[in-house]
Design an enzyme around this catalytic site. Sequence first.
Site, PDB file in Angstrom:
ATOM      1  CE  LYS A  83     -27.638 -26.174  -0.997  1.00 50.24           C
ATOM      2  NZ  LYS A  83     -27.513 -25.629  -2.369  1.00 50.24           N
ATOM      3  CG  ASP A 107     -24.811 -29.149  -6.759  1.00 48.80           C
ATOM      4  OD1 ASP A 107     -25.557 -29.915  -6.120  1.00 48.80           O
ATOM      5  OD2 ASP A 107     -25.193 -28.057  -7.220  1.00 48.80           O
ATOM      6  CD  GLN A 113     -27.547 -22.019  -3.873  1.00 49.95           C
ATOM      7  OE1 GLN A 113     -26.909 -22.801  -3.174  1.00 49.95           O
ATOM      8  NE2 GLN A 113     -28.789 -22.263  -4.255  1.00 49.95           N
TER       9      GLN A 113
END
Length: 280
Positions: free
Chosen positions: A54, A121, A98
């Site tokens: 990413k 996200d 994450q």
Amino acid sequence: MTARILDGTATAQALLDETAERAAKLTEQLGRKPCLVTVLVGEDPASVTYVKMKGNRARKYGLESRRIVLPETSTTAEVVAQVEALAADNTVDGILVQHPVPSQVDEPAVFEAIGAAKDVDGVTMASFAAMGLGRPGFQSCTPGGIIRLLDAYEVPLAGQHAVVVGRSPILGKPVGLLLLERNATVTYCHSKTRDLAEVVKTADIVVAAVGKPELIRGDWIKEGAVVVDGGYNPGNVGDVEYAAAAERASWITPVPGGVGPMTIATLLAQTVDAAAARVG
């Protein structure tokens, strides 16, 4: 019938190119690049790989990428404090924590510390509510990427019966909400669903999101249905029996090269959206 391919790689590339152009313009306005910070708790090998990928992709398309790694032994309070500091940092536009975090860390509490304005996200309750209510906000990246992919190929959603197999908070549930917002009729299936095969056979659109190799069999697919495989299992195998499903479907996503590329592209696009919102 042989299904046409919903090419996530090509569609994601077009989105990334557009994102790079927008990032360049925002860099001039902000005096800095749009910034995405990834928070990694521990050193899970798969998570380390994802975070690195990413970051590399963000830098390639004109974003600043920062990575913060916290010890595996971190407490919820320690992780929340770090995320809150990033939420208060005016040089940070987007925050990604994450998944998964170690078991002793309260993941939802960490997500809520991000705040809606930097939740690129799409994992906070505010983002989830926005998806469900059709309000402005960030979408969960994989579900949002799926909708972008379907739109790129002008797949009709209104009035279609969509069957979502899986109910995870990061894929199954939110993709169903987004489909419902686009006027599809949505059925959720999960581990307690009876006669799964019979339910899938009624679907105009099938979204597989369970993480079990080839759980969805090809002969379950209705002739002409659209098949979106959100699963990724060892050996480049999705949640759908691809070859058999492709003989019956009108459109299908490959694994890899379908949903996966759209997830990262959507993440970067939403980071630039967050930066643009700061400019006003």
